[in-house]
Every structure is written in C-alpha cells, then in structure tokens.
Design an enzyme around this catalytic site. Structure first.
Site, PDB file in Angstrom:
ATOM      1  N   LYS A  80       0.834  -1.204   0.000  1.00  0.00           N
ATOM      2  CA  LYS A  80       0.000   0.000   0.000  1.00  0.00           C
ATOM      3  C   LYS A  80       0.875   1.263   0.000  1.00  0.00           C
ATOM      4  O   LYS A  80       2.000   1.221   0.505  1.00  0.00           O
ATOM      5  CB  LYS A  80      -0.842  -0.051   1.278  1.00  0.00           C
ATOM      6  CG  LYS A  80      -1.946   0.954   1.382  1.00  0.00           C
ATOM      7  CD  LYS A  80      -2.778   0.615   2.621  1.00  0.00           C
ATOM      8  CE  LYS A  80      -3.603   1.792   3.097  1.00  0.00           C
ATOM      9  NZ  LYS A  80      -4.532   2.321   2.124  1.00  0.00           N
ATOM     10  N   GLY A  81       0.344   2.330  -0.518  1.00  0.00           N
ATOM     11  CA  GLY A  81       1.088   3.597  -0.557  1.00  0.00           C
ATOM     12  C   GLY A  81       1.463   4.069   0.844  1.00  0.00           C
ATOM     13  O   GLY A  81       0.655   3.979   1.767  1.00  0.00           O
ATOM     14  N   GLY A  82       2.686   4.516   1.004  1.00  0.00           N
ATOM     15  CA  GLY A  82       3.127   5.143   2.241  1.00  0.00           C
ATOM     16  C   GLY A  82       3.465   4.222   3.399  1.00  0.00           C
ATOM     17  O   GLY A  82       3.741   4.687   4.505  1.00  0.00           O
ATOM     18  N   VAL A  83       3.483   2.891   3.173  1.00  0.00           N
ATOM     19  CA  VAL A  83       3.755   1.985   4.303  1.00  0.00           C
ATOM     20  C   VAL A  83       5.250   1.868   4.622  1.00  0.00           C
ATOM     21  O   VAL A  83       5.637   1.314   5.649  1.00  0.00           O
ATOM     22  CB  VAL A  83       3.180   0.557   4.062  1.00  0.00           C
ATOM     23  CG1 VAL A  83       1.671   0.573   4.009  1.00  0.00           C
ATOM     24  CG2 VAL A  83       3.769  -0.073   2.802  1.00  0.00           C
ATOM     25  N   LYS A  85       7.731   1.282   1.788  1.00  0.00           N
ATOM     26  CA  LYS A  85       8.382   0.425   0.765  1.00  0.00           C
ATOM     27  C   LYS A  85       9.795   0.924   0.463  1.00  0.00           C
ATOM     28  O   LYS A  85      10.746   0.151   0.433  1.00  0.00           O
ATOM     29  CB  LYS A  85       7.570   0.416  -0.538  1.00  0.00           C
ATOM     30  CG  LYS A  85       6.214  -0.220  -0.404  1.00  0.00           C
ATOM     31  CD  LYS A  85       5.455  -0.210  -1.709  1.00  0.00           C
ATOM     32  CE  LYS A  85       5.048   1.174  -2.177  1.00  0.00           C
ATOM     33  NZ  LYS A  85       4.093   1.866  -1.299  1.00  0.00           N
ATOM     34  N   THR A  86       9.905   2.256   0.249  1.00  0.00           N
ATOM     35  CA  THR A  86      11.213   2.820  -0.110  1.00  0.00           C
ATOM     36  C   THR A  86      12.191   2.662   1.044  1.00  0.00           C
ATOM     37  O   THR A  86      13.344   2.250   0.837  1.00  0.00           O
ATOM     38  CB  THR A  86      11.061   4.313  -0.477  1.00  0.00           C
ATOM     39  OG1 THR A  86      10.041   4.416  -1.471  1.00  0.00           O
ATOM     40  CG2 THR A  86      12.346   4.888  -1.009  1.00  0.00           C
ATOM     41  N   ASP A 109       9.618   5.573  -7.949  1.00  0.00           N
ATOM     42  CA  ASP A 109       8.742   6.534  -7.297  1.00  0.00           C
ATOM     43  C   ASP A 109       9.122   7.955  -7.729  1.00  0.00           C
ATOM     44  O   ASP A 109      10.229   8.410  -7.433  1.00  0.00           O
ATOM     45  CB  ASP A 109       8.923   6.372  -5.769  1.00  0.00           C
ATOM     46  CG  ASP A 109       8.025   7.298  -4.984  1.00  0.00           C
ATOM     47  OD1 ASP A 109       7.362   8.144  -5.607  1.00  0.00           O
ATOM     48  OD2 ASP A 109       8.003   7.168  -3.752  1.00  0.00           O
ATOM     49  N   ASN A 333       6.135  -3.103   8.962  1.00  0.00           N
ATOM     50  CA  ASN A 333       6.885  -1.894   9.297  1.00  0.00           C
ATOM     51  C   ASN A 333       6.105  -1.066  10.314  1.00  0.00           C
ATOM     52  O   ASN A 333       4.902  -1.249  10.486  1.00  0.00           O
ATOM     53  CB  ASN A 333       7.111  -1.088   8.005  1.00  0.00           C
ATOM     54  CG  ASN A 333       8.040   0.091   8.206  1.00  0.00           C
ATOM     55  OD1 ASN A 333       8.881   0.085   9.109  1.00  0.00           O
ATOM     56  ND2 ASN A 333       7.899   1.105   7.373  1.00  0.00           N
TER      57      ASN A 333
HETATM   58  N1  LIG Z   1       9.827   2.413  10.576  1.00  0.00           N
HETATM   59  C1  LIG Z   1       9.677   3.699  10.362  1.00  0.00           C
HETATM   60  N2  LIG Z   1       9.833   4.567  11.358  1.00  0.00           N
HETATM   61  C2  LIG Z   1       9.655   5.877  11.170  1.00  0.00           C
HETATM   62  N3  LIG Z   1       9.309   6.439   9.989  1.00  0.00           N
HETATM   63  C3  LIG Z   1       9.132   5.614   8.944  1.00  0.00           C
HETATM   64  C4  LIG Z   1       9.317   4.212   9.072  1.00  0.00           C
HETATM   65  N4  LIG Z   1       9.064   3.661   7.848  1.00  0.00           N
HETATM   66  C5  LIG Z   1       8.741   4.673   7.022  1.00  0.00           C
HETATM   67  N5  LIG Z   1       8.779   5.848   7.668  1.00  0.00           N
HETATM   68  C6  LIG Z   1       8.454   7.175   7.105  1.00  0.00           C
HETATM   69  O1  LIG Z   1       7.169   7.088   6.474  1.00  0.00           O
HETATM   70  C7  LIG Z   1       7.141   7.848   5.276  1.00  0.00           C
HETATM   71  C8  LIG Z   1       6.780   6.955   4.102  1.00  0.00           C
HETATM   72  O2  LIG Z   1       7.844   6.030   3.913  1.00  0.00           O
HETATM   73  P1  LIG Z   1       8.286   5.546   2.466  1.00  0.00           P
HETATM   74  O3  LIG Z   1       8.500   6.708   1.555  1.00  0.00           O
HETATM   75  O4  LIG Z   1       9.407   4.593   2.666  1.00  0.00           O
HETATM   76  O5  LIG Z   1       6.956   4.793   2.050  1.00  0.00           O
HETATM   77  P2  LIG Z   1       6.509   4.237   0.611  1.00  0.00           P
HETATM   78  O6  LIG Z   1       5.653   3.067   0.871  1.00  0.00           O
HETATM   79  O7  LIG Z   1       7.707   4.030  -0.228  1.00  0.00           O
HETATM   80  O8  LIG Z   1       5.677   5.451   0.074  1.00  0.00           O
HETATM   81  P3  LIG Z   1       5.034   5.630  -1.416  1.00  0.00           P
HETATM   82  O9  LIG Z   1       3.931   4.627  -1.533  1.00  0.00           O
HETATM   83  O10 LIG Z   1       4.551   7.039  -1.381  1.00  0.00           O
HETATM   84  O11 LIG Z   1       6.152   5.391  -2.373  1.00  0.00           O
HETATM   85  C9  LIG Z   1       8.516   8.476   5.149  1.00  0.00           C
HETATM   86  O12 LIG Z   1       8.451   9.762   5.658  1.00  0.00           O
HETATM   87  C10 LIG Z   1       9.408   7.604   6.009  1.00  0.00           C
HETATM   88  O13 LIG Z   1      10.518   8.287   6.522  1.00  0.00           O
END
Ligand SMILES: Nc1ncnc2c1ncn2[C@@H]1O[C@H](COP(=O)(O)OP(=O)(O)OP(=O)(O)O)[C@@H](O)[C@H]1O
Length: 338
Positions: A80-83, A85-86, A109, A333
């Site tokens: 899902k978005g924002g969980v 992944k990156t 991304d 996560n």
């Molecule tokens: N375990 C964690 N502890 C604290 N902050 C976190 C943690 N994991 C992710 N974050 C924060 O949550 C936000 C989203 O993380 P990330 O960009 O890795 O998600 P994503 O799934 O890749 O997002 P998208 O779907 O938009 O590509 C970022 O600001 C990141 O720093």
C-alpha cells in the site's frame, strides 16, 4: 556518508531481522522488537504460515537464506502507498551490500524518496554509488513519467498514434470507431496504470544485460503501490489482446488501403508503429516472466499494523498468488509499542 547522513536507516539495516518462516519483520529505529501482538486474523491470509515469536537465530537464518549464493536475485518490494516500501528497500539493499553483495536498488517513485533515504541525489536517471556499505551499493531512481515520455516520443516519431490518424485521414471512419474500442489511442496517449513502471523495470533489465553491470548479485526494486503492481502483471495479456486485434484489423483493411498508403508513403510508418507495440509487448512479457521466476525473484509485501493496510496486503497476496508470483516474506513496518 550514509552512516552520518542517515544513521537511523543504517542502524535499521544492520538490525534487519528475518524469521525463517514465511514472513519477516523489519525493525526500524524507535520501534519495539518482537512479534507484533496486534496482528489480527485478517493478516493470516497475507501470511498463512504466521510465524511464532521470532528468535534472533531463526531470523538470521532467514536472512542468510536471502544472502546465500552469488547468483543474481531480484527482490520486489510492494504494498500500500506510504507503508515504507522505499525505506525498507533501502534498508534491505544496505544489508545485502554489508553482506558482501554488489547491490543495486531501484526506485520508480517520482517523489524521489530513495534520494531522501540515502541523503544523496539519485535523480539523474543514472546509477549513483551509495557511500557507506562494505560492498558496492548503487542506487537508481527512474522517473516513470520520463520513461513514458521517451516511449511516447518514439511512437510519435514512428507514427504510433498515426495508426488512428492515418485511418482518419483515409476516411475509414468505421474502422476508427473500432480502433477506439480497442483503446489503442488510450494505450499510447494515456497508458494504463502499471505501464510506466513496467517500462522502467524493463529498462533496468535491459541495461543489466550489459557486461559492465554484470557484477550486481542483488537487485532490489521499490515498486509502485498495489494497484499499479497488479495492473503491471496483467499488462502483457492486455497488450496481447490489443495488439492481436490491431494486427487482425490491419490485415483486414490492408488490401483496401495499400494503394493509397503507398501513394502517401505511410505504410512504413504503420509498420514501425506495429513493431514498436510488438517490442513493447515482448518487453512486458519479460517483466512478467521475471515476476514469476521462483528461482531468481521474490516479491516481498510491505505492510503496517493497521486494519486497512493488512486488508490491502491480504488482497495483494491473493492476487499475486493467483498470478503465480512467488511471495514468501512479509515486512511489517512501523510496529509501535502497545
Ligand atoms: N519504521 C519507520 N519509522 C519511522 N518512519 C518511517 C518508518 N518507515 C517509514 N517511515 C516514514 O514514512 C514515510 C513513508 O515512507 P516511504 O516513503 O518509505 O513509504 P513508501 O511506501 O515508499 O511510500 P510511497 O507509496 O509514497 O512510495 C517516510 O516519511 C518515512 O521516513
């Protein structure tokens, strides 16, 4: 630089833990270790062999499994978005590199979060070495929009959208309508979700075939949110159907229009467009095969402990299973203390 610019991430990568069962838990800074007690029944669909409380030894064994062997392996992280992944893709890549694997981490991304994770500018569309890990770690941020633009420009140059325009100009209104139904124009002008990413992944696969990039033994993909991943997997079938119909239609009208086409010199252009579509379809088939190759590829679902994220992960897992994509691990996560 990594250690100083992103100390939390670096530390998290070093502490990445993987149980030997079908799931793994990444513990990032300020998060409580241990099996999440909150994991509701819904999660069992995403992780059917739900693990008992993870022991460090077992986790290390699981990670050893991921690091063993020098044969190239691909890890696709999706969810899902924002969980996260990156963040998790970056952590996993650092961990691989620290275990001696020349590693490449790729993000598609457009928000460039990978640059933020490593505190380095990776937006140039070329491989950038990440400082810090023991073995070479390179990162690549592909802008899917740019990749799509390149594809569209090539199509326009080769008369791609010209198939429809050409039909129009030949006064074949009825066939233009049929083409509309085939969604050819839509495919070329507003590609379906997943196409951007598929083009980006196939681009990476193409350059990995080059000798200079043969050193990478671990490739980590930070893939797009769930919906795009699923569309990406069904793309080759979609293109098969569309291109098949287009070619059939073309042969139907070929005799009626060949004389006019040769006068206007558009036959070559049409052929180019068809070739381009065929090439695209072949590339998509390669991407699909890569996703399904249990020997070299593993899809890791990243989720967070919320009902919505777990429900979506569960649906993603079912869909991936249906598509025969190998899923053996789950990263949970952002595990918070109770
Ligand atoms: N375990 C964690 N502890 C604290 N902050 C976190 C943690 N994991 C992710 N974050 C924060 O949550 C936000 C989203 O993380 P990330 O960009 O890795 O998600 P994503 O799934 O890749 O997002 P998208 O779907 O938009 O590509 C970022 O600001 C990141 O720093």
């Amino acid at each position: 630089m990594l250690a100083t610019a992103s100390p939390g991430l670096h530390a998290a990568a070093r502490r990445l833990t993987l149980p030997s069962q079908a799931r793994c838990v990444v513990r990032l800074p300020r998060r409580r270790p241990g099996r999440p007690a909150w994991l509701p029944a819904a999660a069992s669909a995403a992780a059917p062999e739900a693990a008992p409380p993870a022991k460090e030894g077992a986790e290390e064994l699981g990670f050893q499994e991921m690091t063993s062997g020098t044969r190239r392996r691909y890890y696709m992280l999706g969810g899902k978005g924002g969980v996260g992944k990156t963040s998790c893709a970056a952590s996993l890549a650092v961990r691989f590199a620290n275990n001696g694997h020349p590693t490449l981490v790729v993000s598609t991304d457009p928000a460039h979060s990978l640059s933020d994770s490593f505190a380095q500018d990776l937006s140039g569309g070329t491989l950038v070495q990440v400082e810090g890990p023991d073995a070479p770690l390179f990162a690549l941020e592909i802008n899917p929009e740019k990749a799509r633009e390149e594809f569209r420009a090539a199509n326009q140059k080769n008369g791609g959208t010209g198939v429809k325009d050409f039909m129009d100009s030949m006064g074949l209104g009825v066939l233009v309508e049929q083409l509309g139904e085939l969604k050819l124009g839509e495919l070329l002008d507003t590609p379906p979700p997943g196409l951007d990413e598929a083009i980006a992944i196939s681009k990476v696969m193409q350059f990995l075939e080059a000798q200079e990039y043969s050193m990478f033994s671990r490739i980590v993909f930070d893939t797009a949110p769930t919906g795009h991943t699923l569309r990406l997997l069904s793309l080759p079938d979609f293109l098969d159907a569309s291109i098949g119909k287009i070619l059939k239609l073309r042969s139907k009208i070929a005799s009626a229009t060949s004389a006019i086409k040769s006068v206007f010199g558009q036959e070559v252009q049409q052929q180019d467009a068809a070739n381009k579509l065929e090439q695209l379809r072949e590339r998509m088939v390669k991407v699909r095969e890569l996703f399904r190759d249990t020997e070299s590829t593993e899809f890791i679902i990243v989720t967070i402990p919320t009902v919505m994220a777990i429900s979506e992960s569960s649906r993603l897992h079912s869909s991936l299973q249906k598509e025969s994509v190998p899923v053996r691990r789950l990263i949970v996560n952002q595990v918070l203390p109770p």
